[in-house]
Design a protein around this motif. Sequence first.
Motif, PDB file in Angstrom:
ATOM      1  N   ALA A   2       0.467  -1.531   0.258  1.00 46.23           N
ATOM      2  CA  ALA A   2      -0.527  -0.005  -0.267  1.00 46.23           C
ATOM      3  C   ALA A   2       0.928   1.233   0.251  1.00 46.23           C
ATOM      4  CB  ALA A   2      -0.975  -0.129   1.353  1.00 46.23           C
ATOM      5  N   SER A   3       2.252   1.052   0.786  1.00 48.33           N
ATOM      6  CA  SER A   3       2.474   2.231   0.812  1.00 48.33           C
ATOM      7  C   SER A   3       3.303   2.475  -0.511  1.00 48.33           C
ATOM      8  CB  SER A   3       3.734   2.024   2.108  1.00 48.33           C
ATOM      9  OG  SER A   3       3.419   2.121   2.871  1.00 48.33           O
ATOM     10  N   THR A   4       4.109   1.445  -1.064  1.00 48.95           N
ATOM     11  CA  THR A   4       4.081   1.333  -2.102  1.00 48.95           C
ATOM     12  C   THR A   4       3.730   2.456  -3.333  1.00 48.95           C
ATOM     13  OG1 THR A   4       5.759  -0.181  -2.264  1.00 48.95           O
ATOM     14  CG2 THR A   4       5.446   0.532  -4.050  1.00 48.95           C
ATOM     15  N   HIS A   5       2.169   1.555  -3.938  1.00 50.64           N
ATOM     16  CA  HIS A   5       1.416   2.464  -4.707  1.00 50.64           C
ATOM     17  C   HIS A   5       1.297   3.841  -4.355  1.00 50.64           C
ATOM     18  CE1 HIS A   5       1.115  -1.064  -5.687  1.00 50.64           C
ATOM     19  NE2 HIS A   5       0.670  -1.081  -7.345  1.00 50.64           N
ATOM     20  N   GLY A  32       3.248   6.336  -3.090  1.00 54.11           N
ATOM     21  CA  GLY A  32       4.597   6.771  -3.034  1.00 54.11           C
ATOM     22  C   GLY A  32       4.209   7.246  -4.318  1.00 54.11           C
ATOM     23  N   VAL A  33       3.844   5.771  -5.581  1.00 48.55           N
ATOM     24  CA  VAL A  33       3.458   5.959  -6.728  1.00 48.55           C
ATOM     25  C   VAL A  33       2.504   7.242  -7.192  1.00 48.55           C
ATOM     26  CG1 VAL A  33       2.981   5.484  -9.790  1.00 48.55           C
ATOM     27  CG2 VAL A  33       4.472   3.680  -7.014  1.00 48.55           C
ATOM     28  N   VAL A  34       1.236   7.332  -5.916  1.00 47.98           N
ATOM     29  CA  VAL A  34       0.849   8.700  -6.729  1.00 47.98           C
ATOM     30  C   VAL A  34       1.076   9.774  -5.952  1.00 47.98           C
ATOM     31  CG1 VAL A  34      -2.026   9.216  -5.656  1.00 47.98           C
ATOM     32  CG2 VAL A  34      -1.268   6.567  -6.224  1.00 47.98           C
ATOM     33  N   ARG A  35       1.757   9.516  -4.749  1.00 47.88           N
ATOM     34  CA  ARG A  35       2.180  10.873  -4.373  1.00 47.88           C
ATOM     35  C   ARG A  35       3.013  11.617  -5.457  1.00 47.88           C
ATOM     36  NH1 ARG A  35       6.966  12.451  -2.595  1.00 47.88           N
ATOM     37  NH2 ARG A  35       7.389  14.457  -1.289  1.00 47.88           N
ATOM     38  N   ASP A  36       4.118  10.624  -6.510  1.00 42.63           N
ATOM     39  CA  ASP A  36       4.920  11.152  -7.378  1.00 42.63           C
ATOM     40  C   ASP A  36       4.611  11.697  -8.282  1.00 42.63           C
ATOM     41  OD1 ASP A  36       7.663  10.797  -5.807  1.00 42.63           O
ATOM     42  OD2 ASP A  36       7.532   8.770  -6.521  1.00 42.63           O
ATOM     43  N   THR A  37       3.748  10.789  -9.370  1.00 42.50           N
ATOM     44  CA  THR A  37       2.421  11.325 -10.031  1.00 42.50           C
ATOM     45  C   THR A  37       1.636  12.823  -9.936  1.00 42.50           C
ATOM     46  OG1 THR A  37       2.010   8.830 -10.176  1.00 42.50           O
ATOM     47  CG2 THR A  37       0.700  10.507 -11.634  1.00 42.50           C
ATOM     48  N   SER A  91      -4.080   1.927  -9.397  1.00 47.53           N
ATOM     49  CA  SER A  91      -3.738   1.214  -8.966  1.00 47.53           C
ATOM     50  C   SER A  91      -3.398   0.900  -7.525  1.00 47.53           C
ATOM     51  CB  SER A  91      -2.168   1.012  -9.084  1.00 47.53           C
ATOM     52  OG  SER A  91      -2.002   0.923 -10.615  1.00 47.53           O
ATOM     53  N   TYR A  92      -3.691   1.809  -6.813  1.00 48.76           N
ATOM     54  CA  TYR A  92      -3.805   2.305  -5.250  1.00 48.76           C
ATOM     55  C   TYR A  92      -5.127   2.178  -5.005  1.00 48.76           C
ATOM     56  CZ  TYR A  92      -3.277   4.770  -0.463  1.00 48.76           C
ATOM     57  OH  TYR A  92      -3.198   5.632   0.134  1.00 48.76           O
ATOM     58  N   LEU A  93      -5.535   2.498  -5.004  1.00 49.47           N
ATOM     59  CA  LEU A  93      -7.299   2.164  -4.505  1.00 49.47           C
ATOM     60  C   LEU A  93      -7.178   0.851  -3.813  1.00 49.47           C
ATOM     61  CD1 LEU A  93      -9.617   4.459  -6.587  1.00 49.47           C
ATOM     62  CD2 LEU A  93      -8.832   4.770  -3.805  1.00 49.47           C
ATOM     63  N   PRO A  94      -6.950  -0.272  -5.222  1.00 45.05           N
ATOM     64  CA  PRO A  94      -7.447  -1.751  -4.099  1.00 45.05           C
ATOM     65  C   PRO A  94      -6.750  -1.341  -2.809  1.00 45.05           C
ATOM     66  CG  PRO A  94      -7.111  -2.194  -6.237  1.00 45.05           C
ATOM     67  CD  PRO A  94      -6.730  -0.504  -6.145  1.00 45.05           C
ATOM     68  N   TYR A  95      -5.675  -1.224  -3.359  1.00 46.80           N
ATOM     69  CA  TYR A  95      -4.623  -1.553  -1.630  1.00 46.80           C
ATOM     70  C   TYR A  95      -5.198  -0.382  -0.716  1.00 46.80           C
ATOM     71  CZ  TYR A  95      -1.002  -4.103  -4.606  1.00 46.80           C
ATOM     72  OH  TYR A  95      -0.983  -4.901  -5.415  1.00 46.80           O
ATOM     73  N   LEU A  96      -5.355   0.568  -0.940  1.00 41.45           N
ATOM     74  CA  LEU A  96      -6.097   1.254   0.212  1.00 41.45           C
ATOM     75  C   LEU A  96      -7.567   1.104   0.756  1.00 41.45           C
ATOM     76  CD1 LEU A  96      -6.617   3.689   1.697  1.00 41.45           C
ATOM     77  CD2 LEU A  96      -7.581   4.841  -0.235  1.00 41.45           C
ATOM     78  N   ALA A 103      12.298   1.066   0.993  1.00 38.05           N
ATOM     79  CA  ALA A 103      12.902   2.044  -0.115  1.00 38.05           C
ATOM     80  C   ALA A 103      10.857   2.836  -0.243  1.00 38.05           C
ATOM     81  CB  ALA A 103      13.045   0.846  -1.401  1.00 38.05           C
ATOM     82  N   ALA A 104      10.349   2.337  -0.001  1.00 41.76           N
ATOM     83  CA  ALA A 104       8.744   2.654  -0.097  1.00 41.76           C
ATOM     84  C   ALA A 104       8.698   3.147   1.707  1.00 41.76           C
ATOM     85  CB  ALA A 104       8.048   0.900   0.376  1.00 41.76           C
ATOM     86  N   GLY A 105       9.417   4.528   1.987  1.00 40.02           N
ATOM     87  CA  GLY A 105       9.198   5.141   2.777  1.00 40.02           C
ATOM     88  C   GLY A 105       8.984   4.483   4.487  1.00 40.02           C
ATOM     89  N   GLY A 106       9.591   3.441   5.013  1.00 36.17           N
ATOM     90  CA  GLY A 106       9.550   3.145   5.786  1.00 36.17           C
ATOM     91  C   GLY A 106       9.810   4.159   7.682  1.00 36.17           C
TER      92      GLY A 106
END
Length: 505
Positions: free
Chosen positions: A31-34, A36-41, A66-71, A475-478
């Motif tokens: 969830a953090s990884t996806h 992070g992609v949203v934030r960068d985009t 891509s992020y919403l299913p994990y959220l 790497a995912a922002g731990g």
Amino acid sequence: MPYPFVLPTTSAFSFSASFNCESHPSLPLHASTHRGVVRDTLKAHKRLAPSSQAANISSVVSSLTSYLPYLFAVDAGLGRRAIHNEEINVILKSAPAIEWRATLASDITNIYNINNKTPGTSLPHHLLPPSRVLITSLEYEISFALATLANAYTRAARNALHPLYLTSSAPVGTAQRQAAVKAATANLLDAAAIYAYLSARATSTSSLRPPCADIAQTTLRAQSELALAEATLLAVLKDDPYPAVVAADRNKHDTEWMYKAPEIPKVRANLYARLCLAASEHAAQAHSLCAAAGGRAVGGGSGGGKIDQGFIKYLEDLRRTSRARACRFFGIDSELGGQTGEAIAWLHVGLRELGVERKEEAGGGKTKSAGGLSRLKKEWSEKREDRKVEKGAGGGWGGDAGKLEETRIIEMLEGKWVKENDTMFTQPIAPTGTLLAQMPSGREIHTLKPYQPPMLDSSVLEAMRAPPDREEDAAAGGGGYVSSDEETLVENRSGRAGAGTPSYY
């Protein structure tokens, strides 16, 4: 049209810092990884030039979907709900701390300018970025993420319609026009369904006080009504020939010297008028919802903020434009039936709805548009709007909800019909009051499909039963929550954002 929503941006956040999943240990990491992609985009999209943002909307939509299913999987785990008959057990370790930019709310306490003021970085008030909102609930993370997706769909609809309003290139063909309207309609209906889902979800959690107007229940409901109104108007635009005619008059690339006069079947004209009335009813509902909350702080206190007055004005302009367009089609219906005097009266009602000033000629009993300063102001507004259209799909064109375009069409028809009536028919112009009493109710054309929150595939869910790798977690922002102020300082020190200039996103 549609409304040019500004996409928000958000701070960094690690789910692992606030949530622990006993059944699927890797879920917070993914969830953090996806996210992070949203934030960068979103951050990259904000920094693009307006002319380049249109091509980037698909990237924003892709990252959010891509992020919403994990959220939603984390949300299901907090509620001990199963996905694909597989129970997810998520434990809240500490309240999340996430920042989102508020784009519809005004008068919110700006965290950057009050709580974390940095020497040498103060800016005038009109140059300040949208205020940040600190949220501490996963419910509001869902609201902001979904609302951002709906706003992106609305921007995609604008991008699809932009070529129809260009006057610097050859006019688009009928097939291309209908394809653009179809694509824009699909995007608006998707946005309306998301807003409606969020509004219903906010009603079920009414005990929580929304942190800003952007995700308040009334605002979300108003946005759903707005998207439905704009989609309804597109059902009319698909076969309405007059916007293309007035655009061709200003297009130097239009080589059609002789063309058949626009024709609309009588039954179709009456149907279009009722569709426009339905759109005006949706816009009126949206305006009443926002105007009721526009004068007070949503959610109470100093952090709620008010709804932006520009957005409220747009809703009122859309209501007026929709009613004026309905009057135009009623006039077309009357003119096709040989009742030119009544048709001209309908145009006068339409101009009154648009707020166009008129004055009577001395002794003639005829009417004409106001001249002098009003005419110069109108010509300047038309040229300014044309320049906005030419700047690209990312510009602020259509901010008047189509009032200018509809005024052009009605004035064109009025000049044509008045000339015909003076030389051929000489019919008396009907009183406008009697026409308003004859106005029927609106007719709906679209039915919203309920929005279904996306779910993770069973194979993806099964794979997350494995424990996360620590290097991947880092790497995912731990490290947890990173405020935008800290990022601003880092960028300023590194020189990437410019010396002494804060980097807003």
